[in-house]
Write an enzyme that holds these catalytic residues in place. Structure first.
Site, PDB file in Angstrom:
ATOM      1  N   TYR A  15      93.329  30.507   7.864  1.00  0.00           N
ATOM      2  CA  TYR A  15      92.253  31.372   7.358  1.00  0.00           C
ATOM      3  C   TYR A  15      92.637  32.848   7.301  1.00  0.00           C
ATOM      4  O   TYR A  15      91.853  33.658   6.804  1.00  0.00           O
ATOM      5  CB  TYR A  15      91.011  31.234   8.249  1.00  0.00           C
ATOM      6  N   HIS A  20      86.928  35.195   3.368  1.00  0.00           N
ATOM      7  CA  HIS A  20      85.929  35.138   4.439  1.00  0.00           C
ATOM      8  C   HIS A  20      86.391  35.898   5.682  1.00  0.00           C
ATOM      9  O   HIS A  20      85.588  36.179   6.566  1.00  0.00           O
ATOM     10  CB  HIS A  20      85.658  33.674   4.783  1.00  0.00           C
ATOM     11  N   PHE A  66      84.533  30.551  15.274  1.00  0.00           N
ATOM     12  CA  PHE A  66      84.340  30.250  13.860  1.00  0.00           C
ATOM     13  C   PHE A  66      83.086  30.963  13.379  1.00  0.00           C
ATOM     14  O   PHE A  66      82.180  31.291  14.148  1.00  0.00           O
ATOM     15  CB  PHE A  66      84.302  28.742  13.558  1.00  0.00           C
ATOM     16  N   ASN A  68      80.353  30.337  11.744  1.00  0.00           N
ATOM     17  CA  ASN A  68      78.984  29.854  11.914  1.00  0.00           C
ATOM     18  C   ASN A  68      78.438  30.024  13.322  1.00  0.00           C
ATOM     19  O   ASN A  68      77.244  29.853  13.536  1.00  0.00           O
ATOM     20  CB  ASN A  68      78.895  28.370  11.528  1.00  0.00           C
ATOM     21  N   ASP A  93      82.492  39.940   4.781  1.00  0.00           N
ATOM     22  CA  ASP A  93      82.679  39.764   3.346  1.00  0.00           C
ATOM     23  C   ASP A  93      81.313  39.705   2.666  1.00  0.00           C
ATOM     24  O   ASP A  93      80.339  39.249   3.253  1.00  0.00           O
ATOM     25  CB  ASP A  93      83.468  38.478   3.066  1.00  0.00           C
ATOM     26  N   ASN A 114      76.452  32.740   6.989  1.00  0.00           N
ATOM     27  CA  ASN A 114      76.217  32.015   8.241  1.00  0.00           C
ATOM     28  C   ASN A 114      76.624  32.793   9.487  1.00  0.00           C
ATOM     29  O   ASN A 114      76.047  32.598  10.556  1.00  0.00           O
ATOM     30  CB  ASN A 114      76.906  30.655   8.201  1.00  0.00           C
TER      31      ASN A 114
END
Length: 188
Positions: A15, A20, A66, A68, A93, A114
């Protein structure tokens, strides 16, 4: 005055350079500018760095939970340091802005983000600042989740880098409490 800057993103090499992770990219650049390094902090479910801006101490956080579940990390740190939500700046973002656009706002909903949704749930308020780094919308027919979890084109990455540099230039004023001045400059 801002005392904590949280960059939102997802942990893991896969990632690192995705859209993101714009918030992680921002706090990484800020830590580098300050000569600070992030260390794992299990107490705060993330990586923490301390940065000196002028005479003020600034905390930098990258949740390792993470996207969320970012609120777990942010909530734990705010509680431990007895910080108020209006001393918090979340960098994330923003789909609704073109790449290269950077805006500052306070309050507001999560707009489907989220990470913000979870922070609002854990902190118990939406009364905190957000530095929104534009990544643009996906092309028609492309799934939003796939878009944000993919790497930007070279041109988009350059624009994101420029937005990060713009935001970094305002950090001393944010830490000094000149938030209205920054909002007037950055949002016009």
């Amino acid at each position: 005055m801002i005392k904590l800057i949280v960059g939102l993103g997802n942990p893991g090499r896969q990632y690192e350079k995705t859209r993101h992770n714009a918030g992680f990219l921002f706090v990484d650049a800020l830590a580098q500018d300050c000569g600070s390094t992030f260390t794992q902090s299990p107490r705060f479910f993330g990586d923490l760095a301390e940065c000196k801006v002028g005479s003020a101490k600034l905390l930098l956080l990258k949740p390792a939970t993470f996207m969320n579940r970012s609120g777990q990390s942010v909530g734990a740190l705010l509680k431990y340091y007895k910080l108020q939500p209006d001393q918090l700046l979340v960098v994330h973002d923003e789909l609704d802005f073109n790449p290269g656009v950077v805006k500052l706002k306070k309050d507001g909903g999560h707009a489907g983000h989220n990470g913000l949704r979870d922070i609002i749930a854990h902190v118990g308020t939406k009364d905190f600042y957000r530095l929104r780094l534009g990544i643009g919308r996906p092309p028609a027919g492309k799934v939003v989740a796939d878009f944000v979890l993919s790497s930007p084109s070279r041109q988009e990455a350059d624009l994101l880098d420029a937005a990060i540099k713009t935001g970094l230039g305002f950090v001393p004023q944010l830490v000094a409490g000149e938030i209205d001045t920054v909002m007037n400059k950055i949002n016009t």
